[in-house]
Design an enzyme around this catalytic site. Structure first.
Site, PDB file in Angstrom:
ATOM      1  N   CYS A   8       0.916  -1.518  -0.002  1.00 22.23           N
ATOM      2  CA  CYS A   8       0.260   0.278   0.292  1.00 22.23           C
ATOM      3  C   CYS A   8       0.675   1.263  -0.001  1.00 22.23           C
ATOM      4  CB  CYS A   8      -1.117   0.173   1.779  1.00 22.23           C
ATOM      5  SG  CYS A   8      -2.231  -1.722   1.940  1.00 22.23           S
ATOM      6  N   ASP A  37     -21.376  12.128 -14.317  1.00 20.51           N
ATOM      7  CA  ASP A  37     -22.638  11.815 -14.245  1.00 20.51           C
ATOM      8  C   ASP A  37     -22.832  10.689 -12.690  1.00 20.51           C
ATOM      9  OD1 ASP A  37     -21.335   8.659 -15.123  1.00 20.51           O
ATOM     10  OD2 ASP A  37     -22.961   8.740 -16.606  1.00 20.51           O
TER      11      ASP A  37
END
Length: 222
Positions: A45, A138
């Protein structure tokens, strides 16, 4: 649970390193990318978030907002950010150039289908997988990639896919295998030849095939 392509992305409320956000408000009219991480202070990570920080200008060029998620606290995120900045040789500041969501109860990880049951932490809890979600202006999900906790992502591939998503959202083309921005695109098979000639004035190249079918049609990137 999980979310499918074309679904409206959940308008969740979360605590982050930049304060509390409501996701749709935070996204505004931008594209967005959400990357989940198994835990703070973990090796793979750290390399990924360091790479994300370095690539911020590339995502900004594409009008894409970046956000990360990990199952630890905001306080832990701030401490971990110092390690990430040190790893990429930035000044040891507590902040990265994008927010990190604190998902301590794993509620978002479960809601979005990001749990990796095969990989567990020292307490025996399943880790969050390495999910990549690209969300359009959207607020709908445009791309979903799910890596196991043990495999780091390829952010050059993610940028390539975003280039394709943004191009094909506004032009009637598809992008072939290994396509990169600026290369030839493919004319959609449902576009008749006469309409295609008007849509693509730079010309269309049709591959000759044993079947005599003319479905492999290429055109310069519009």
């Amino acid at each position: 649970m999980g979310i499918n392509l074309g679904d409206t992305f959940p308008n969740f409320v979360a605590d982050t390193t930049e304060g509390t956000i409501k996701f749709h408000d935070w996204l505004g009219d931008s594209w967005g990318i959400l990357c989940s991480h198994p835990a703070d202070y973990t090796p793979v990570c750290t390399t990924e978030l360091g790479c994300m920080a370095k690539l911020v200008p590339e995502f900004q060029k594409r009008k894409v907002k970046m956000i990360a998620l990990s199952v630890d606290s905001v306080q832990d995120h701030h401490g971990w950010s110092q390690d990430i900045n040190a790893f990429i040789e930035q000044p040891p500041v507590q902040k990265l150039p994008f927010p990190i969501i604190a998902d301590e109860k794993r509620e978002l990880a479960v809601q979005l289908g990001m749990i990796d049951p095969a990989e567990r932490n020292k307490e025996g809890l399943p880790l969050t997988a390495r999910a990549v979600f690209v969300i359009g202006p959207d607020k709908k999900l445009k791309l979903s990639i799910l890596y196991p906790a043990t495999t780091g992502r390829n952010f050059n591939e993610i940028l390539r896919v975003i280039d394709s998503l943004q191009l094909t959202a506004c032009k009637k083309v598809a992008t072939p295998v290994n396509w990169k921005a600026g290369e030839e695109c493919m004319v959609l098979p449902n576009i008749p030849a006469e309409e295609a000639a008007k849509l693509f004035p730079k010309g269309i190249r049709t591959e000759k095939l044993p079947s005599s079918k003319s479905y492999l049609r290429f055109t310069p990137q519009p």
